[in-house]
Design an enzyme around this catalytic site. Structure first.
Site, PDB file in Angstrom:
ATOM      1  N   ASP A  57     -63.042  75.033  12.045  1.00 13.78           N
ATOM      2  CA  ASP A  57     -63.811  75.670  12.947  1.00 13.78           C
ATOM      3  C   ASP A  57     -62.901  74.801  13.852  1.00 13.78           C
ATOM      4  OD1 ASP A  57     -64.440  72.761  13.478  1.00 13.78           O
ATOM      5  OD2 ASP A  57     -66.226  72.431  13.852  1.00 13.78           O
ATOM      6  N   VAL A  59     -62.385  71.771  15.966  1.00 11.62           N
ATOM      7  CA  VAL A  59     -62.513  70.421  15.876  1.00 11.62           C
ATOM      8  C   VAL A  59     -62.047  69.896  14.948  1.00 11.62           C
ATOM      9  CG1 VAL A  59     -64.085  69.214  17.248  1.00 11.62           C
ATOM     10  CG2 VAL A  59     -64.137  71.491  17.334  1.00 11.62           C
ATOM     11  N   ASP A  67     -59.448  68.692   8.093  1.00 16.60           N
ATOM     12  CA  ASP A  67     -60.984  69.223   8.396  1.00 16.60           C
ATOM     13  C   ASP A  67     -59.726  70.704   9.264  1.00 16.60           C
ATOM     14  OD1 ASP A  67     -60.446  68.000  10.570  1.00 16.60           O
ATOM     15  OD2 ASP A  67     -62.286  68.580  11.269  1.00 16.60           O
ATOM     16  N   GLU A  68     -58.830  70.667   9.117  1.00 15.39           N
ATOM     17  CA  GLU A  68     -58.179  72.452  10.490  1.00 15.39           C
ATOM     18  C   GLU A  68     -56.638  72.353   9.932  1.00 15.39           C
ATOM     19  OE1 GLU A  68     -60.516  73.631  12.289  1.00 15.39           O
ATOM     20  OE2 GLU A  68     -61.883  72.171  12.213  1.00 15.39           O
ATOM     21  N   HIS A 219     -80.118  76.045 -12.538  1.00 11.50           N
ATOM     22  CA  HIS A 219     -81.326  76.016 -13.289  1.00 11.50           C
ATOM     23  C   HIS A 219     -80.816  75.852 -14.397  1.00 11.50           C
ATOM     24  CE1 HIS A 219     -82.068  80.648 -13.646  1.00 11.50           C
ATOM     25  NE2 HIS A 219     -82.508  79.903 -14.853  1.00 11.50           N
ATOM     26  N   ASP A 268     -79.032  78.659  -6.305  1.00  9.41           N
ATOM     27  CA  ASP A 268     -79.019  78.551  -7.695  1.00  9.41           C
ATOM     28  C   ASP A 268     -77.460  79.139  -8.177  1.00  9.41           C
ATOM     29  OD1 ASP A 268     -79.679  78.502 -10.178  1.00  9.41           O
ATOM     30  OD2 ASP A 268     -80.998  80.146 -10.201  1.00  9.41           O
ATOM     31  N   SER A 364     -80.327  84.509 -17.136  1.00  5.11           N
ATOM     32  CA  SER A 364     -79.612  83.899 -16.034  1.00  5.11           C
ATOM     33  C   SER A 364     -78.752  83.333 -16.130  1.00  5.11           C
ATOM     34  CB  SER A 364     -80.751  82.387 -16.508  1.00  5.11           C
ATOM     35  OG  SER A 364     -81.872  82.953 -15.635  1.00  5.11           O
ATOM     36  N   GLY A 365     -77.457  83.073 -15.329  1.00  3.77           N
ATOM     37  CA  GLY A 365     -76.239  82.862 -15.159  1.00  3.77           C
ATOM     38  C   GLY A 365     -75.219  83.879 -15.281  1.00  3.77           C
TER      39      GLY A 365
HETATM   40  N1  ARG Z   1     -85.024  82.230 -15.365  1.00  2.64           N
HETATM   41  C1  ARG Z   1     -84.261  83.654 -16.217  1.00  2.64           C
HETATM   42  C2  ARG Z   1     -83.384  82.824 -17.268  1.00  2.64           C
HETATM   43  O1  ARG Z   1     -83.689  81.633 -17.215  1.00  2.64           O
HETATM   44  C3  ARG Z   1     -83.534  84.497 -15.980  1.00  2.64           C
HETATM   45  C4  ARG Z   1     -85.396  85.173 -15.188  1.00  2.64           C
HETATM   46  C5  ARG Z   1     -84.508  86.982 -14.458  1.00  2.64           C
HETATM   47  N2  ARG Z   1     -85.996  87.475 -14.387  1.00  2.64           N
HETATM   48  C6  ARG Z   1     -86.333  88.607 -13.877  1.00  2.64           C
HETATM   49  N3  ARG Z   1     -87.369  89.158 -14.189  1.00  2.64           N
HETATM   50  N4  ARG Z   1     -85.074  89.117 -13.276  1.00  2.64           N
HETATM   51  O2  ARG Z   1     -83.201  82.857 -18.388  1.00  2.64           O
END
Ligand code: ARG
Length: 415
Positions: A57, A59, A67-68, A219, A268, A364-365
């Protein structure tokens, strides 16, 4: 007698003071350590923590100025190398004049790529910059950043476009338009897609970004699954029935975003570092991390892929499926009839408000990618949704663009 009592008294009180000091020191140390991992960055290894917003930033916050120092980034779909000027508090492209691959390698290393460098070339600047950084080749110093000085023009009229890894290239098979409402993938269509297993079962998806690093959702790695021992990573395999227990890649580190909120699913995103690097092939390749300044269209076409359920409450799919979903603007996704302000800036919605096409449990992921400038970019990681493919309940994804800084920082700190 009196003297002995006095001595005892002094000894006891001295001991108490010392014990108190030790406890305070431990608590203070714990607090500092905590502060760094929750919301800050450590200055070198000095133990001093500063807020990420103070990084580059202009500073000085760190005792030795870390940091800079070495503030570099890639900007836009053409990977324009920019260096931060602490003096002017802004980012500037670097002139191609006198540039060479060795500087490119150094910049890639400073960004967090261990030994990876793909290409460095001069391109016409399209960012509209009016001030550039130039190399002073006569400066004897070997530090790239100490060689740079401000200039209003580049003699070569070109700026440095730097790519640290060959990413975002997929196979040439025709993509059809399951996931819910999609179709099965062909080999090499989504070469960055991985399946993350726990005890021989698919649990989540992920995306390859370097031979060693996988992006997934925070998650997916909530306690106790934040222990890397639980996980096996499968890359380049389309069918779950072809993934065998004991094969696959072991995970060495699991890093969840420090500000991940399990209730709201804010931030997430998580990283996995493999114990042994992947070997890239036609079927196993990395996707590009989005750069700042990508300029995505409001309804940009994106693709999601995964082994998730093909209908709500369904079971994991044996085959990898994929489908196109357009991005949905934040204001629309946050409207009363959709997610009523549950979508934060660290999230991005994609899908159809009419329903029918969506990611689902088990996806997910996994990646939400888009094609821009003939390159595939990781725009999101599958995070949440209310049910699957319901009207006015589109999929919500981690907004990877806001996490690229954090990702590079983790790569740099754990290389
Ligand atoms: N939380 C879900 C998983 O653990 C994915 C959900 C995605 N849901 C959706 N309606 N796009 O796999």
């Amino acid at each position: 007698m009196k003297e002995a009592k006095k001595a005892l008294c002094i000894t006891i009180s001295l001991g108490a003071v010392l014990a108190g000091a030790a406890v305070t020191a431990v608590l203070l140390w714990k607090f500092m350590e905590n502060k760094c991992s929750v919301s800050g960055i450590e200055c070198g290894s000095s133990g001093t923590c500063i807020s990420p917003s103070h990084w580059c930033d202009g500073v000085l916050h760190c005792p030795s100025g870390e940091d800079e120092n070495r503030c570099v980034r890639l900007y836009g779909p053409n990977f324009i190398l920019q260096v931060y000027s602490a003096q002017r508090k802004s980012w500037h492209p670097v002139c191609q004049d006198d540039w060479s691959d060795s500087y490119g390698r150094a910049a890639c290393q400073d960004m967090g790529y261990r030994n990876s460098f793909y290409s460095s070339q001069g391109i016409v600047d399209d960012s509209g910059a009016s001030s550039f950084m130039k190399l002073n080749t006569s400066a004897g110093n070997t530090d790239l950043y100490k060689k740079l000085y401000h200039s209003d023009i580049c003699a070569s009229k070109t700026v440095v476009s730097l790519r640290c890894i060959e990413c975002g290239v997929a196979g040439k098979t025709m993509r059809q338009s399951r996931i819910v409402g999609g179709s099965s993938a062909s080999p090499g269509d989504w070469p960055w897609q991985v399946s993350l297993h726990v005890q021989g079962t698919h649990v989540c998806g992920g995306s390859i970004i370097t031979p060693e690093w996988i992006v997934t959702a925070a998650h997916c790695v909530e306690e106790p699954l934040n222990n890397p021992r639980y996980w096996t990573v499968f890359a380049g395999v389309l069918r779950q029935s072809f993934m065998f227990y004991g094969h696959g890649y072991r995970v060495g580190k699991v890093i969840s975003h420090p500000s991940y909120d399990s209730k709201t699913k804010n931030n997430d995103i998580a990283l996995m570092k493999l114990q042994t690097p992947l070997t890239f092939s036609d079927k196993v390749k990395p996707v590009c991390l989005p750069n700042p300044g990508m300029m995505l269209e409001p309804n940009q076409s994106c693709w999601i892929s995964g082994w998730g359920a093909t209908h709500e409450k369904g079971k994991t799919s044996d085959e990898l499926n994929a489908v196109m979903v357009p991005l949905i603007e934040p204001w629309r996704c946050n409207s009363k009839y959709v997610y009523n302000s549950l979508v934060t800036p660290a999230m991005i919605c994609a899908g159809y408000l009419r329903g029918g096409t969506d990611s689902c449990q088990g996806d997910s992921g996994g990646p939400l990618v888009t094609l821009k400038s003939r390159i595939w970019w990781l725009i999101g990681d599958t995070s949440w949704g209310s049910g699957c493919a319901k009207a006015n309940r589109p999929g919500v994804y981690g907004n990877v663009t806001v996490f690229t800084d954090w990702i590079y920082r983790q790569m740099r700190a754990n290389s």
